[in-house]
Design an enzyme around this catalytic site. Structure first.
Site, PDB file in Angstrom:
ATOM      1  N   TYR A 142       0.855  -1.188   0.000  1.00  0.00           N
ATOM      2  CA  TYR A 142       0.000   0.000   0.000  1.00  0.00           C
ATOM      3  C   TYR A 142       0.890   1.235   0.000  1.00  0.00           C
ATOM      4  CZ  TYR A 142      -3.425   3.460   1.742  1.00  0.00           C
ATOM      5  OH  TYR A 142      -4.232   4.561   1.909  1.00  0.00           O
ATOM      6  N   ASP A 182       9.171   2.580  -0.034  1.00  0.00           N
ATOM      7  CA  ASP A 182       8.120   3.228   0.739  1.00  0.00           C
ATOM      8  C   ASP A 182       8.304   2.811   2.198  1.00  0.00           C
ATOM      9  OD1 ASP A 182       5.880   4.124   2.043  1.00  0.00           O
ATOM     10  OD2 ASP A 182       4.464   3.503   0.490  1.00  0.00           O
ATOM     11  N   LYS A 210       4.177   8.993   9.014  1.00  0.00           N
ATOM     12  CA  LYS A 210       3.909   8.389  10.335  1.00  0.00           C
ATOM     13  C   LYS A 210       4.897   8.854  11.419  1.00  0.00           C
ATOM     14  CE  LYS A 210       0.827   5.042   8.429  1.00  0.00           C
ATOM     15  NZ  LYS A 210       0.845   4.266   7.199  1.00  0.00           N
TER      16      LYS A 210
HETATM   17  C1  LIG Z   1       0.213   4.688   5.826  1.00  0.00           C
HETATM   18  C2  LIG Z   1       0.993   4.411   4.601  1.00  0.00           C
HETATM   19  C3  LIG Z   1       0.960   5.266   3.490  1.00  0.00           C
HETATM   20  C4  LIG Z   1       0.013   6.426   3.406  1.00  0.00           C
HETATM   21  O1  LIG Z   1       0.272   7.411   4.335  1.00  0.00           O
HETATM   22  P1  LIG Z   1      -0.904   8.443   4.699  1.00  0.00           P
HETATM   23  O2  LIG Z   1      -0.232   9.415   5.613  1.00  0.00           O
HETATM   24  O3  LIG Z   1      -1.982   7.643   5.343  1.00  0.00           O
HETATM   25  O4  LIG Z   1      -1.346   9.062   3.432  1.00  0.00           O
HETATM   26  C5  LIG Z   1       1.801   5.006   2.431  1.00  0.00           C
HETATM   27  N1  LIG Z   1       2.619   3.944   2.440  1.00  0.00           N
HETATM   28  C6  LIG Z   1       2.683   3.098   3.475  1.00  0.00           C
HETATM   29  C7  LIG Z   1       3.625   1.949   3.445  1.00  0.00           C
HETATM   30  C8  LIG Z   1       1.847   3.292   4.583  1.00  0.00           C
HETATM   31  O5  LIG Z   1       1.871   2.401   5.584  1.00  0.00           O
END
Ligand SMILES: *Cc1c(COP(=O)(O)O)cnc(C)c1O
Length: 465
Positions: free
Chosen positions: A145, A240, A268
């Protein structure tokens, strides 16, 4: 069952005001059935709901709250920033401070740009990679994701999987026409794709430790191959690490595995609970963004002083506490405790853990004494995974290693839901889906971990009775 009257009243009202009553579908409890709990406040390791119940929090706002809630240093830093004004639309020194901290800790990042969410970071990184290479195709992995970026919103793991919408309406075929989907941890599929169209690929985006199909760890073989193939084909490798940053390793998974991606996305933890995302990497690539280069990317609130203050204070506190090994040790204690108790109760599970991230996967086996649990070790990409504790005769008879979306999605989500509700009733807040990560914070103590394991032991007994 705990009494959730006030929670129910508030959530019922929310449903008339906000679609589904939530501002992010991950909170909706769709995968475990029932209604989300409305929270009032956070206090260190605990969340307190509007009916006054306290929960030991293993969700941590889905990752950011690595120091626990309302940590005094973070509160103080944000208060001080608040008094100076909340946004200027001009450069501030705080942006340099957070940038320096991250550049020091994440070896692959030479230059960084702050945005407001992980989604924005991924979207911008993809645009930059395409602008830099002049190519269009991107590769993403099934079950990974990267936020709700249109081009990446295919086979995107937990929220999508949980709600049964692998491909969202509103995402046009054209938008995803250049997105190539490959299975995670699969070196052969990767090689084949690069052989065929390697020179057309602008970027490969990957969660080096996946957190959105539960915790699934990228094998070193897979990640090295990925680095090698992108390099030799002139494609940009994007890690990511929005979730795994400061979680899988003290400088993220790239640092832990000693692999240097071209671009890393973060979010995060680096916002300490305020809205922040970032993307950074090689200066040669980053300098293609406006105003140095031509690739457009902007943000009214980007580098926001409150968010920077929260991030700086969070990362500094982690460093002062030398938190990383402590978090990892505590998470291992929880992982081993839950695994042992589940196995003793005859419930087949797989535990995947790295750093302060972990998922307890309920395998799809039944409690059947005739099926021998014959996996004492699993060969995984050439390395032997020790499963010597897995000699219970009561598990299922399948590989107990979760390596990709295919193996993750076979898990028993009903069993997870039972675990979830029974733990919640005992005051332990776990993610409301099998395909999410449990998080450790510095605020959780070993005795609270032991309480968690003891409660789980009771719950596992109920689950098999
Ligand atoms: C949470 C997450 C996102 C998206 O971040 P948001 O701040 O919710 O837009 C993208 N990549 C990974 C791996 C994530 O866990």
């Amino acid at each position: 069952m705990l009494n959730h009257d006030r929670s129910h009243t508030i959530f019922s009202e929310a449903q008339n005001l906000i679609p589904g009553g939530v501002n992010s579908p991950a909170r909706a409890f769709g995968a475990v059935g029932g209604e989300p709990i409305v929270m009032e406040r956070g206090e260190g390791a605990y969340l307190i709901d509007v009916d006054g119940h306290r929960y030991l929090d293993y969700v941590q706002s889905w990752g950011p709250m690595i120091l626990g809630h309302a940590h005094p240093s973070v509160v103080e830093a944000v208060q001080a920033a608040l008094l100076k004004g909340t946004s200027f639309g001009a450069p501030t020194e705080t942006e340099n401070k957070l940038a320096k901290l991250i550049i020091d800790l994440v070896p692959s990042i030479e230059k960084i740009r702050f945005v407001n969410s992980g989604t924005e970071a991924a979207m911008s990184a993809i645009r930059l990679a395409r602008g830099f290479t002049g190519r269009t195709k991107i590769v993403k992995f099934i079950g990974n994701y990267h936020g709700h970026v249109d081009a990446l919103l295919v086979a995107a793991g937990s929220s999508a999987a949980t709600l049964g919408v692998p491909n969202s309406p509103g995402v046009t075929p054209g938008t995803v026409a250049d997105t190539i989907l490959l299975p995670y941890n699969n070196v052969d599929a990767l090689k084949k794709t690069f052989q065929e169209i390697g020179k057309e690929i602008a970027a490969v985006i990957v969660e080096p430790v996946a957190g959105n199909m539960g915790c699934v760890i990228g094998s070193s073989n897979f990640l090295y191959e990925l680095r090698h193939l992108t390099q030799t084909n002139g494609a940009v490798l994007i890690f990511d690490e929005v979730l795994s940053g400061f979680r899988a390793g003290k400088g993220g998974a790239g640092q832990r595995f000693s692999i240097t991606p071209d671009i890393t996305t973060l979010g995060k933890v680096i916002g300490g609970g305020l809205p922040v995302g970032a993307y950074g990497g090689k200066a040669e690539i980053m300098n293609n963004i406006l105003p140095v280069g031509k690739v457009f990317q902007a943000g009214t609130l980007s580098g926001n002083p409150l968010a920077m203050a929260a991030g700086i204070s969070t990362i500094r506190t982690l460093q002062e506490l030398n938190a990383f090994p402590i978090l990892e040790r505590k998470m291992t204690m929880l992982a081993e405790g839950l695994e042992d108790e589940a196995r003793s109760a005859g419930i087949p599970v797989a535990v995947e853990q790295i750093g302060s991230m972990m998922t307890l996967f309920f395998l799809a086996g039944h409690k059947d004494n005739t099926e021998k649990y014959h996996v004492s070790s699993t060969t995984f990409n050439g390395s032997t995974v020790d499963r010597s504790t897995a000699t219970s005769s009561t598990g299922g008879c399948f590989a107990n290693k979760i390596i990709d979306w295919e193996t993750a999605s076979m898990c028993n989500t009903q069993r997870y839901a039972t675990f979830f509700w029974n733990m919640l009733d005992r005051g332990f807040y776990f993610p409301c889906s099998q395909f999410e990560v449990f998080f450790m914070s510095t605020a959780i103590t070993e005795s609270e971990i032991q309480q968690t394991i003891d409660a789980a032991k009771e719950v596992f007994k109920i689950m098999v009775s």
